[in-house]
Scaffold this motif. Structure first.
Motif, PDB file in Angstrom:
ATOM      1  N   TRP A   1      21.187 -50.062  24.394  1.00 26.33           N
ATOM      2  CA  TRP A   1      20.814 -50.593  23.085  1.00 26.33           C
ATOM      3  C   TRP A   1      19.565 -51.474  23.142  1.00 26.33           C
TER       4      TRP A   1
ATOM      5  N   GLY B   1      20.417 -47.734  12.922  1.00 28.34           N
ATOM      6  CA  GLY B   1      20.458 -48.863  13.854  1.00 28.34           C
ATOM      7  C   GLY B   1      21.069 -50.095  13.222  1.00 28.34           C
ATOM      8  N   ASP B   2      20.765 -50.315  11.954  1.00 24.24           N
ATOM      9  CA  ASP B   2      21.345 -51.440  11.231  1.00 24.24           C
ATOM     10  C   ASP B   2      22.851 -51.272  11.074  1.00 24.24           C
TER      11      ASP B   2
ATOM     12  N   GLU C   1      24.597 -52.092  14.381  1.00 21.71           N
ATOM     13  CA  GLU C   1      24.756 -53.533  14.604  1.00 21.71           C
ATOM     14  C   GLU C   1      25.799 -54.120  13.661  1.00 21.71           C
TER      15      GLU C   1
ATOM     16  N   MET D   1      18.847 -60.065  17.283  1.00 21.92           N
ATOM     17  CA  MET D   1      19.270 -58.674  17.121  1.00 21.92           C
ATOM     18  C   MET D   1      19.436 -58.290  15.656  1.00 21.92           C
ATOM     19  N   ASP D   2      19.591 -59.261  14.776  1.00 22.47           N
ATOM     20  CA  ASP D   2      19.631 -58.962  13.349  1.00 22.47           C
ATOM     21  C   ASP D   2      18.269 -58.486  12.847  1.00 22.47           C
TER      22      ASP D   2
ATOM     23  N   ASP E   1      17.676 -54.712  15.272  1.00 28.19           N
ATOM     24  CA  ASP E   1      18.664 -53.633  15.217  1.00 28.19           C
ATOM     25  C   ASP E   1      18.063 -52.297  14.791  1.00 28.19           C
TER      26      ASP E   1
END
Length: 291
Positions: free
Chosen positions: A134, A236-237, A240, A263-264, A267
């Protein structure tokens, strides 16, 4: 002053501190542009530092949830992956990734010593491999964008960033104003089909303009790139979102005011980076063959 009743009213709340989000977003954008335009080494350093911070953030949340995750091993393997991609390309990246996976598998096997059976071995090992994939694996493709063409490498990076940011901005604006049909309510209740449509429109326009004016390729390629990156960024969002849902988190951390954790913000960019490298890499190699 003319009344504003005729203007459409938002259907949903923004869900974040917009002033802080805009300020932090502008700072991040400045750092990204500076690194992208300073040459491949500066960009590699930027990506490497981001990979360390993101891995630290994610492993911290996993440890709090009871997972046995070797943080230093993951960070070290991630750095090996990023820097091996600089010197040996995808061959170095794959070799270092496999090395990290093997170290994780063998290390977790004897975490409690030779005389104690490992507990939750499959769970923890699988999650560790997920983190390696990731963050540093996908991040290495973002780093390798700087190697596609030494003359305009910054333009490739900025094109990639612009498309993903356009997806985020378009999705956010359309979702707040018109969002009423949830896209994947079991994973992310706030993500709507209207927001996705806004992401597609913004991504296509931005992709066409960036590819035409920055990379000097046909605008149609930019439309395709924009659509593909929007899909990758959206998925990807969602990945997460599911990760945080399983850990009972709202944000990955409070590292970035108005945005949540690192990561927010990464993502959607991480999987999109790999697709950008793949698509634009094919185009760049084709252009070299022609000229």
């Amino acid at each position: 002053m003319e009344p504003l009743e005729h203007l459409p009213k938002p259907k949903n709340s923004a869900g974040r501190d917009l002033k802080s989000a805009i300020g932090v977003g502008a700072l991040l954008a400045g750092l990204v542009i500076a690194a992208a335009l300073s040459g491949y080494l500066a960009w590699y350093i930027f990506v490497a530092v981001a990979a360390v911070a993101a891995t630290w953030e994610v492993t911290a949340r996993l440890r709090e949830a009871g997972y046995v995750i070797p943080r230093l091993l993951l960070i070290g393997a991630g750095q090996l992956m990023v820097w091996m991609s600089l010197f040996y390309g995808t061959s170095g990246l794959v070799a270092s990734y496999v090395t990290g996976v093997l170290a994780l598998m063998f290390g977790r096997l004897f975490h409690h010593g030779r005389h104690s059976a490992p507990k939750n071995y499959l769970r923890d090992t699988s999650v560790g491999i997920f983190v390696l994939t990731w963050i540093p694996l996908f991040g290495s493709f973002a780093a390798m964008l700087s190697l596609l063409d030494s003359a305009v490498s910054g333009a490739y990076i900025i094109t990639f960033i612009l498309c993903v940011v356009a997806s985020d901005v378009g999705g956010f604006a359309a979702g707040v104003m018109f969002g009423s049909h949830p896209m994947a309510p079991a994973v992310s209740p706030k993500k709507s089909w209207e927001g996705f449509a806004g992401s597609i429109v913004f991504g296509m326009i931005t992709g066409a303009l960036a590819v035409h004016f920055l990379l000097h390729y046909e605008w149609a390629l930019g439309v395709v790139l924009g659509v593909v990156l929007v899909i990758c960024a959206t998925l990807g969002d969602l990945v997460e979102s599911q990760f945080k849902r399983e850990l009972g988190l709202k944000d990955m951390s409070a590292m970035l005011p108005g945005h949540g954790g690192l990561m927010d913000r990464l993502d959607g960019m991480l999987p999109a980076a790999m697709v950008t490298w793949l698509l634009l890499g094919v185009v760049a190699r084709a252009a070299e063959t022609v000229f």
